[in-house]
Write an enzyme that holds these catalytic residues in place. Structure first.
Site, PDB file in Angstrom:
ATOM      1  N   VAL A  80       0.852  -1.188   0.000  1.00  0.00           N
ATOM      2  CA  VAL A  80       0.000   0.000   0.000  1.00  0.00           C
ATOM      3  C   VAL A  80       0.889   1.239   0.000  1.00  0.00           C
ATOM      4  O   VAL A  80       1.763   1.374   0.863  1.00  0.00           O
ATOM      5  CB  VAL A  80      -0.915   0.004   1.249  1.00  0.00           C
ATOM      6  CG1 VAL A  80      -1.818   1.217   1.265  1.00  0.00           C
ATOM      7  CG2 VAL A  80      -1.731  -1.286   1.318  1.00  0.00           C
ATOM      8  N   CYS A  81       0.660   2.140  -0.940  1.00  0.00           N
ATOM      9  CA  CYS A  81       1.463   3.367  -1.010  1.00  0.00           C
ATOM     10  C   CYS A  81       1.266   4.170   0.275  1.00  0.00           C
ATOM     11  O   CYS A  81       0.152   4.599   0.593  1.00  0.00           O
ATOM     12  CB  CYS A  81       1.056   4.197  -2.219  1.00  0.00           C
ATOM     13  SG  CYS A  81       1.918   5.786  -2.310  1.00  0.00           S
ATOM     14  N   VAL A  82       2.335   4.374   1.005  1.00  0.00           N
ATOM     15  CA  VAL A  82       2.252   5.031   2.303  1.00  0.00           C
ATOM     16  C   VAL A  82       1.756   6.469   2.181  1.00  0.00           C
ATOM     17  O   VAL A  82       0.922   6.912   2.985  1.00  0.00           O
ATOM     18  CB  VAL A  82       3.590   4.940   3.072  1.00  0.00           C
ATOM     19  CG1 VAL A  82       4.693   5.686   2.362  1.00  0.00           C
ATOM     20  CG2 VAL A  82       3.430   5.423   4.502  1.00  0.00           C
ATOM     21  N   ALA A  85      -1.930   6.445   1.370  1.00  0.00           N
ATOM     22  CA  ALA A  85      -2.685   5.900   2.500  1.00  0.00           C
ATOM     23  C   ALA A  85      -2.819   6.915   3.632  1.00  0.00           C
ATOM     24  O   ALA A  85      -3.913   7.143   4.151  1.00  0.00           O
ATOM     25  CB  ALA A  85      -2.018   4.622   3.004  1.00  0.00           C
TER      26      ALA A  85
END
Length: 133
Positions: A80-82, A85
């Site tokens: 998940v792209c931090v 997110a």
């Protein structure tokens, strides 16, 4: 045709687009025909799929649980792209502590990571398939 290693990039929001469901169906079909999925990268609105607090109605598919199940059965990384997110309120325990927050809501089996993981996957996989909407 030889088996391929795939990276899936999901950008569309669950329940607002068909991207996560289409990607899930594609992933199941690819795995059933012998392909390997190295990584699923959730980006842009797609990161909301990693919200461990989402509770769709019982008569709808729970996309988060379906992705968790697929990942566990086939050893698929759910990245998940931090940045995307955090901007959308999806946070793990480490980032919650970093920002002084008491709660976190990243669903089990998902991991916050940077765009470098997508680039690495693209460089090392045979194909990258993006699901936008």
């Amino acid at each position: 045709m030889t088996d391929k290693t795939l990276v899936l990039n999901i950008c569309g929001a669950p329940y607002a687009s068909l991207a996560p469901l289409s990607a899930l169906r594609f992933a199941k079909a690819a795995l059933a025909t012998g392909h390997k999925i190295q990584r699923v990268f959730f980006y842009q609105e797609g990161v909301t799929l990693a919200n461990g607090l989402s509770c769709p109605p019982q008569d709808e598919i729970n996309l988060t649980k379906e992705w968790q199940k697929l990942a566990a059965e086939h050893q698929v990384e759910l990245a998940v792209c931090v940045a995307a997110a955090l901007k959308r309120g999806i946070i793990d325990a480490k980032e919650a502590a970093r920002y002084g927050l008491e709660q976190h809501n990243l669903a089990e089996g998902f991991v916050l990571t940077g765009l470098g993981q997508l680039v690495d996957g693209m460089a090392n996989a045979d194909r990258t398939v993006t699901f936008n909407s």
